[in-house]
Motif scaffolding. Structure first.
Motif, PDB file in Angstrom:
ATOM      1  N   LEU A  48       0.818  -1.204   0.000  1.00 21.66           N
ATOM      2  CA  LEU A  48       0.000   0.000   0.000  1.00 21.66           C
ATOM      3  C   LEU A  48       0.852   1.254   0.000  1.00 21.66           C
ATOM      4  O   LEU A  48       1.907   1.302   0.624  1.00 21.66           O
ATOM      5  N   GLY A  49       0.359   2.267  -0.672  1.00 22.90           N
ATOM      6  CA  GLY A  49       0.933   3.594  -0.564  1.00 22.90           C
ATOM      7  C   GLY A  49       0.208   4.345   0.534  1.00 22.90           C
ATOM      8  O   GLY A  49       0.001   3.826   1.630  1.00 22.90           O
ATOM      9  N   GLU A  50      -0.222   5.549   0.247  1.00 20.70           N
ATOM     10  CA  GLU A  50      -0.951   6.333   1.251  1.00 20.70           C
ATOM     11  C   GLU A  50      -2.308   5.704   1.525  1.00 20.70           C
ATOM     12  O   GLU A  50      -3.031   5.303   0.607  1.00 20.70           O
ATOM     13  N   VAL A  51      -2.658   5.615   2.796  1.00 21.27           N
ATOM     14  CA  VAL A  51      -3.943   5.066   3.217  1.00 21.27           C
ATOM     15  C   VAL A  51      -4.725   6.160   3.925  1.00 21.27           C
ATOM     16  O   VAL A  51      -4.341   6.585   5.022  1.00 21.27           O
ATOM     17  N   PRO A  52      -5.809   6.654   3.344  1.00 24.11           N
ATOM     18  CA  PRO A  52      -6.592   7.695   3.997  1.00 24.11           C
ATOM     19  C   PRO A  52      -7.239   7.203   5.287  1.00 24.11           C
ATOM     20  O   PRO A  52      -7.528   6.011   5.448  1.00 24.11           O
ATOM     21  N   HIS A  53      -7.466   8.130   6.209  1.00 19.53           N
ATOM     22  CA  HIS A  53      -8.153   7.823   7.463  1.00 19.53           C
ATOM     23  C   HIS A  53      -9.569   7.351   7.164  1.00 19.53           C
ATOM     24  O   HIS A  53     -10.274   7.916   6.339  1.00 19.53           O
ATOM     25  N   ARG A  54      -9.982   6.259   7.813  1.00 16.85           N
ATOM     26  CA  ARG A  54     -11.308   5.658   7.659  1.00 16.85           C
ATOM     27  C   ARG A  54     -11.637   5.403   6.182  1.00 16.85           C
ATOM     28  O   ARG A  54     -12.545   6.002   5.608  1.00 16.85           O
ATOM     29  N   SER A  55     -10.896   4.506   5.611  1.00 15.43           N
ATOM     30  CA  SER A  55     -11.097   4.136   4.207  1.00 15.43           C
ATOM     31  C   SER A  55     -10.927   2.627   4.044  1.00 15.43           C
ATOM     32  O   SER A  55     -10.301   1.962   4.859  1.00 15.43           O
ATOM     33  N   TRP A  56     -11.507   2.100   2.969  1.00 13.37           N
ATOM     34  CA  TRP A  56     -11.337   0.695   2.616  1.00 13.37           C
ATOM     35  C   TRP A  56     -10.126   0.527   1.710  1.00 13.37           C
ATOM     36  O   TRP A  56      -9.871   1.363   0.833  1.00 13.37           O
ATOM     37  N   VAL A  57      -9.395  -0.558   1.908  1.00 16.75           N
ATOM     38  CA  VAL A  57      -8.327  -0.944   0.990  1.00 16.75           C
ATOM     39  C   VAL A  57      -8.520  -2.411   0.628  1.00 16.75           C
ATOM     40  O   VAL A  57      -9.147  -3.172   1.367  1.00 16.75           O
ATOM     41  N   GLU A  58      -7.987  -2.779  -0.525  1.00 14.25           N
ATOM     42  CA  GLU A  58      -8.061  -4.164  -0.980  1.00 14.25           C
ATOM     43  C   GLU A  58      -6.699  -4.618  -1.500  1.00 14.25           C
ATOM     44  O   GLU A  58      -6.037  -3.878  -2.227  1.00 14.25           O
ATOM     45  N   TYR A  59      -6.325  -5.819  -1.109  1.00 17.65           N
ATOM     46  CA  TYR A  59      -5.146  -6.482  -1.663  1.00 17.65           C
ATOM     47  C   TYR A  59      -5.613  -7.603  -2.584  1.00 17.65           C
ATOM     48  O   TYR A  59      -6.505  -8.382  -2.214  1.00 17.65           O
ATOM     49  N   ASP A  60      -4.993  -7.702  -3.748  1.00 18.93           N
ATOM     50  CA  ASP A  60      -5.295  -8.802  -4.663  1.00 18.93           C
ATOM     51  C   ASP A  60      -4.517 -10.038  -4.202  1.00 18.93           C
ATOM     52  O   ASP A  60      -3.287 -10.065  -4.255  1.00 18.93           O
ATOM     53  N   VAL A  61      -5.238 -11.067  -3.746  1.00 17.87           N
ATOM     54  CA  VAL A  61      -4.593 -12.291  -3.260  1.00 17.87           C
ATOM     55  C   VAL A  61      -4.916 -13.485  -4.152  1.00 17.87           C
ATOM     56  O   VAL A  61      -4.786 -14.634  -3.743  1.00 17.87           O
ATOM     57  N   THR A  62      -5.330 -13.201  -5.385  1.00 18.70           N
ATOM     58  CA  THR A  62      -5.678 -14.267  -6.320  1.00 18.70           C
ATOM     59  C   THR A  62      -4.553 -15.280  -6.534  1.00 18.70           C
ATOM     60  O   THR A  62      -4.828 -16.480  -6.671  1.00 18.70           O
ATOM     61  N   PRO A  63      -3.278 -14.852  -6.554  1.00 18.70           N
ATOM     62  CA  PRO A  63      -2.211 -15.836  -6.798  1.00 18.70           C
ATOM     63  C   PRO A  63      -2.113 -16.944  -5.751  1.00 18.70           C
ATOM     64  O   PRO A  63      -1.593 -18.027  -6.052  1.00 18.70           O
ATOM     65  N   VAL A  64      -2.599 -16.698  -4.531  1.00 18.37           N
ATOM     66  CA  VAL A  64      -2.447 -17.720  -3.489  1.00 18.37           C
ATOM     67  C   VAL A  64      -3.765 -18.357  -3.062  1.00 18.37           C
ATOM     68  O   VAL A  64      -3.780 -19.485  -2.556  1.00 18.37           O
ATOM     69  N   VAL A  65      -4.885 -17.670  -3.221  1.00 17.17           N
ATOM     70  CA  VAL A  65      -6.183 -18.229  -2.825  1.00 17.17           C
ATOM     71  C   VAL A  65      -6.787 -18.912  -4.047  1.00 17.17           C
ATOM     72  O   VAL A  65      -7.386 -18.269  -4.909  1.00 17.17           O
ATOM     73  N   THR A  66      -6.624 -20.206  -4.114  1.00 16.05           N
ATOM     74  CA  THR A  66      -6.996 -20.966  -5.309  1.00 16.05           C
ATOM     75  C   THR A  66      -8.214 -21.868  -5.123  1.00 16.05           C
ATOM     76  O   THR A  66      -8.678 -22.477  -6.084  1.00 16.05           O
ATOM     77  N   GLY A  67      -8.724 -21.977  -3.902  1.00 11.00           N
ATOM     78  CA  GLY A  67      -9.866 -22.837  -3.649  1.00 11.00           C
ATOM     79  C   GLY A  67     -10.128 -22.958  -2.167  1.00 11.00           C
ATOM     80  O   GLY A  67      -9.700 -22.104  -1.374  1.00 11.00           O
ATOM     81  N   SER A  68     -10.825 -24.013  -1.762  1.00 13.15           N
ATOM     82  CA  SER A  68     -11.136 -24.198  -0.355  1.00 13.15           C
ATOM     83  C   SER A  68      -9.866 -24.543   0.429  1.00 13.15           C
ATOM     84  O   SER A  68      -8.892 -25.058  -0.130  1.00 13.15           O
ATOM     85  N   GLY A  69      -9.881 -24.232   1.735  1.00 11.81           N
ATOM     86  CA  GLY A  69      -8.731 -24.511   2.572  1.00 11.81           C
ATOM     87  C   GLY A  69      -8.367 -23.333   3.448  1.00 11.81           C
ATOM     88  O   GLY A  69      -9.059 -22.308   3.465  1.00 11.81           O
ATOM     89  N   ALA A  70      -7.287 -23.468   4.203  1.00 11.77           N
ATOM     90  CA  ALA A  70      -6.846 -22.429   5.127  1.00 11.77           C
ATOM     91  C   ALA A  70      -5.801 -21.537   4.464  1.00 11.77           C
ATOM     92  O   ALA A  70      -4.942 -22.010   3.715  1.00 11.77           O
ATOM     93  N   TYR A  71      -5.861 -20.234   4.772  1.00  6.21           N
ATOM     94  CA  TYR A  71      -4.932 -19.255   4.224  1.00  6.21           C
ATOM     95  C   TYR A  71      -4.521 -18.277   5.317  1.00  6.21           C
ATOM     96  O   TYR A  71      -5.359 -17.855   6.129  1.00  6.21           O
ATOM     97  N   GLY A  72      -3.243 -17.924   5.324  1.00  8.36           N
ATOM     98  CA  GLY A  72      -2.732 -16.982   6.309  1.00  8.36           C
ATOM     99  C   GLY A  72      -2.053 -15.802   5.648  1.00  8.36           C
ATOM    100  O   GLY A  72      -1.457 -15.937   4.567  1.00  8.36           O
TER     101      GLY A  72
END
Length: 210
Positions: A141-165
């Protein structure tokens, strides 16, 4: 905007599954019942809440952050945040996966997100008992405004059912606080949002009695 990060402003009413249904197909109705059946695939959006989350501070071995309403990532005090998700059985393959977080307190330079092992227990989480990083950053992340939503793209690691950390590690002395799963405002809690390709639903329309 840094790699692997998307800003989001849409609201989610709790972390129940959200399903977007496509319209029926174009088949001609039968003479007896006006029944339209669709076929093929459609995109469904599912939201999963974390099973555990918390943060640690370098050198401190006292657990307890798992009950706090915030997740802290701050290089000034050497604090890092961790989350664990358990994705249930899915109706199809994951096409897109995003980690959504709400920033209670913003930052001029937000944290990097890393994949980790899944041995996170928020009740026993300490500096020495934190999960291990297993790969390169998924986003920064770059600048994060106060009281705002952010999203990280985790598609490369979340491939289906199971546990993720995941781990949030900030290299800036200007840290950021995100809402945890214990926050009193349910809409601000973290979530793993999945876009899944699933078999299209079927519907049947009864003939108009008029």
């Amino acid at each position: 905007m840094k790699q692997g990060v998307r800003w989001g402003v849409r609201g989610v009413t709790g972390w129940a599954a959200l399903v977007l249904l496509a319209g029926c197909g174009d088949e001609a109705p039968s003479s007896e019942v006006d029944c339209q059946k669709s076929s093929g695939l459609e995109m469904q959006e599912l939201a999963v809440a974390p099973t555990d989350d918390g943060y640690v501070e370098e050198g401190l071995e006292q657990a307890g952050s798992g009950v706090e309403r915030k997740l802290v990532a701050d290089n000034l005090s050497r604090r890092s945040a961790y989350l664990r998700f358990n994705v249930p059985a899915l109706p199809g393959p994951v096409m897109q996966a995003s980690l959504r977080l709400f920033a209670l307190d913003g930052s001029t330079d937000g944290p990097k997100l890393y994949p980790t092992t899944t041995d996170l227990n928020e009740n026993t989480l300490t500096w020495s008992q934190r999960p291990s990083i297993t790969g390169e950053p998924l986003g920064d992340l770059g600048e994060v405004p106060h009281r705002s939503w952010v999203e990280y793209d985790v598609t490369p690691v979340v491939t289906g059912s199971g546990a993720y950390g995941f781990a949030l590690i900030n290299e800036s002395r200007n840290g950021v606080d995100f809402a945890s799963k214990e926050h009193s405002r349910v809409l601000w809690r973290p979530g793993l949002v999945l876009s899944v390709e699933a078999p299209r639903s079927h519907g049947c329309l009864q003939p108009d009695p008029g």
